[in-house]
Motif scaffolding. Structure first.
Motif, PDB file in Angstrom:
ATOM      1  N   HIS A   2       0.893  -1.217  -0.148  1.00 41.01           N
ATOM      2  CA  HIS A   2       0.258  -0.055   0.047  1.00 41.01           C
ATOM      3  C   HIS A   2       0.984   1.046  -0.152  1.00 41.01           C
ATOM      4  O   HIS A   2       2.004   1.374   0.858  1.00 41.01           O
ATOM      5  CB  HIS A   2      -0.910  -0.162   1.012  1.00 41.01           C
ATOM      6  N   CYS A   3       0.722   2.235  -0.766  1.00 37.85           N
ATOM      7  CA  CYS A   3       1.353   3.482  -0.932  1.00 37.85           C
ATOM      8  C   CYS A   3       0.453   4.670  -1.128  1.00 37.85           C
ATOM      9  O   CYS A   3      -0.593   4.327  -1.487  1.00 37.85           O
ATOM     10  CB  CYS A   3       2.507   3.430  -1.935  1.00 37.85           C
ATOM     11  N   PHE A   4       1.425   5.897  -1.174  1.00 41.79           N
ATOM     12  CA  PHE A   4       0.489   6.937  -1.083  1.00 41.79           C
ATOM     13  C   PHE A   4       1.283   8.084  -1.980  1.00 41.79           C
ATOM     14  O   PHE A   4       2.568   8.008  -1.802  1.00 41.79           O
ATOM     15  CB  PHE A   4       0.506   7.574   0.305  1.00 41.79           C
ATOM     16  N   VAL A   5       0.554   8.733  -2.843  1.00 47.72           N
ATOM     17  CA  VAL A   5       1.279   9.407  -3.911  1.00 47.72           C
ATOM     18  C   VAL A   5       0.823  11.202  -3.557  1.00 47.72           C
ATOM     19  O   VAL A   5      -0.253  11.466  -3.591  1.00 47.72           O
ATOM     20  CB  VAL A   5       0.607   9.264  -5.305  1.00 47.72           C
ATOM     21  N   LEU A  16       5.722  12.410  -5.489  1.00 38.49           N
ATOM     22  CA  LEU A  16       6.174  11.712  -4.412  1.00 38.49           C
ATOM     23  C   LEU A  16       5.643  10.436  -4.017  1.00 38.49           C
ATOM     24  O   LEU A  16       4.377  10.719  -3.615  1.00 38.49           O
ATOM     25  CB  LEU A  16       6.515  12.727  -3.320  1.00 38.49           C
ATOM     26  N   TRP A  17       6.099   9.554  -4.131  1.00 36.15           N
ATOM     27  CA  TRP A  17       5.427   8.035  -3.495  1.00 36.15           C
ATOM     28  C   TRP A  17       6.085   7.931  -2.096  1.00 36.15           C
ATOM     29  O   TRP A  17       7.266   8.156  -1.954  1.00 36.15           O
ATOM     30  CB  TRP A  17       5.856   6.909  -4.426  1.00 36.15           C
ATOM     31  N   LEU A  18       5.206   7.564  -1.149  1.00 33.10           N
ATOM     32  CA  LEU A  18       5.478   7.420   0.145  1.00 33.10           C
ATOM     33  C   LEU A  18       4.950   5.849   0.645  1.00 33.10           C
ATOM     34  O   LEU A  18       3.833   5.543   0.318  1.00 33.10           O
ATOM     35  CB  LEU A  18       5.035   8.229   1.196  1.00 33.10           C
ATOM     36  N   ALA A  19       5.793   5.228   1.471  1.00 32.57           N
ATOM     37  CA  ALA A  19       5.262   3.933   1.868  1.00 32.57           C
ATOM     38  C   ALA A  19       4.461   3.843   3.160  1.00 32.57           C
ATOM     39  O   ALA A  19       3.437   3.126   3.346  1.00 32.57           O
ATOM     40  CB  ALA A  19       6.531   3.141   2.373  1.00 32.57           C
ATOM     41  N   ARG A  20       4.307   5.309   3.748  1.00 29.04           N
ATOM     42  CA  ARG A  20       3.436   5.473   4.702  1.00 29.04           C
ATOM     43  C   ARG A  20       2.853   6.857   4.432  1.00 29.04           C
ATOM     44  O   ARG A  20       3.655   7.783   4.455  1.00 29.04           O
ATOM     45  CB  ARG A  20       4.204   5.204   6.288  1.00 29.04           C
ATOM     46  N   LEU A  38       3.330  19.780  -0.714  1.00 27.93           N
ATOM     47  CA  LEU A  38       2.942  18.584  -1.195  1.00 27.93           C
ATOM     48  C   LEU A  38       1.398  18.327  -1.158  1.00 27.93           C
ATOM     49  O   LEU A  38       0.977  18.780  -0.105  1.00 27.93           O
ATOM     50  CB  LEU A  38       3.694  17.256  -0.782  1.00 27.93           C
ATOM     51  N   ARG A  39       0.632  17.881  -1.999  1.00 29.13           N
ATOM     52  CA  ARG A  39      -0.864  17.538  -2.019  1.00 29.13           C
ATOM     53  C   ARG A  39      -1.047  16.299  -2.195  1.00 29.13           C
ATOM     54  O   ARG A  39      -0.731  15.730  -3.396  1.00 29.13           O
ATOM     55  CB  ARG A  39      -1.466  18.740  -3.002  1.00 29.13           C
ATOM     56  N   PHE A  40      -1.609  15.591  -1.282  1.00 29.07           N
ATOM     57  CA  PHE A  40      -1.882  14.239  -1.542  1.00 29.07           C
ATOM     58  C   PHE A  40      -3.043  14.096  -2.816  1.00 29.07           C
ATOM     59  O   PHE A  40      -3.962  14.736  -2.817  1.00 29.07           O
ATOM     60  CB  PHE A  40      -2.779  13.688  -0.209  1.00 29.07           C
ATOM     61  N   VAL A  41      -2.811  13.169  -3.535  1.00 28.16           N
ATOM     62  CA  VAL A  41      -3.502  12.903  -4.914  1.00 28.16           C
ATOM     63  C   VAL A  41      -4.164  11.490  -5.122  1.00 28.16           C
ATOM     64  O   VAL A  41      -4.992  10.938  -5.675  1.00 28.16           O
ATOM     65  CB  VAL A  41      -2.823  13.134  -5.891  1.00 28.16           C
ATOM     66  N   LEU A  42      -3.282  10.341  -4.315  1.00 23.88           N
ATOM     67  CA  LEU A  42      -3.895   9.032  -4.556  1.00 23.88           C
ATOM     68  C   LEU A  42      -3.326   8.065  -3.741  1.00 23.88           C
ATOM     69  O   LEU A  42      -2.130   8.074  -3.128  1.00 23.88           O
ATOM     70  CB  LEU A  42      -2.928   8.666  -6.050  1.00 23.88           C
ATOM     71  N   GLU A  43      -4.074   7.080  -3.321  1.00 22.42           N
ATOM     72  CA  GLU A  43      -3.443   5.878  -2.362  1.00 22.42           C
ATOM     73  C   GLU A  43      -3.826   4.654  -3.309  1.00 22.42           C
ATOM     74  O   GLU A  43      -4.736   4.271  -3.920  1.00 22.42           O
ATOM     75  CB  GLU A  43      -4.719   5.753  -1.158  1.00 22.42           C
ATOM     76  N   GLN A  67      14.060   2.954   0.910  1.00 26.35           N
ATOM     77  CA  GLN A  67      14.182   4.141   1.637  1.00 26.35           C
ATOM     78  C   GLN A  67      12.676   4.848   2.080  1.00 26.35           C
ATOM     79  O   GLN A  67      12.639   6.022   2.920  1.00 26.35           O
ATOM     80  CB  GLN A  67      15.139   4.991   0.593  1.00 26.35           C
ATOM     81  N   GLY A  68      11.672   4.089   1.655  1.00 24.42           N
ATOM     82  CA  GLY A  68      10.437   4.609   2.206  1.00 24.42           C
ATOM     83  C   GLY A  68       9.830   5.714   1.338  1.00 24.42           C
ATOM     84  O   GLY A  68       8.532   6.070   1.515  1.00 24.42           O
ATOM     85  N   TRP A  69      10.514   5.973   0.200  1.00 26.24           N
ATOM     86  CA  TRP A  69      10.009   7.126  -0.759  1.00 26.24           C
ATOM     87  C   TRP A  69      10.529   6.747  -2.115  1.00 26.24           C
ATOM     88  O   TRP A  69      11.368   6.224  -2.462  1.00 26.24           O
ATOM     89  CB  TRP A  69      10.412   8.539  -0.412  1.00 26.24           C
TER      90      TRP A  69
END
Length: 97
Positions: A2-5, A16-20, A38-43, A67-69
């Protein structure tokens, strides 16, 4: 996985893609400063078989695990675009090289 963009509000077309979710503490300070707000756009759920339009899913997954990102930069200009007469005659930013 699962990741967050997030999209950079300072650097057009940069994601930027993040693991958490919202875990910006994993970013190097210089990268955080470059990206600005940064603005959240996608899970999204990523797995090795998933196709991504502009990124290699294996590289994204590797970066998220190690690296988590992952930083997704704007797609580079295609050769066809760079050779188009309208492009050649357009003014370009001298910093682009």
């Amino acid at each position: 996985m699962h990741c967050f963009v997030y999209i950079s509000l300072r650097k057009a077309g940069t994601y930027l893609w993040l693991a958490r979710r919202d875990d910006f503490s994993v970013l190097p300070e210089s990268l955080a400063l470059m990206l600005g707000d940064l603005r959240f756009v996608l899970e999204v759920e990523l797995h090795p078989e998933r196709r991504l339009p502009q990124e290699d899913v294996h590289i994204v997954l590797e970066h998220l695990v190690t690296q988590g990102w992952h930083l997704q930069l704007p797609p580079s200009e295609t050769l066809a675009t760079a050779n188009h007469p309208a492009y050649k005659n357009a003014p370009h930013d001298s910093q682009d090289g």
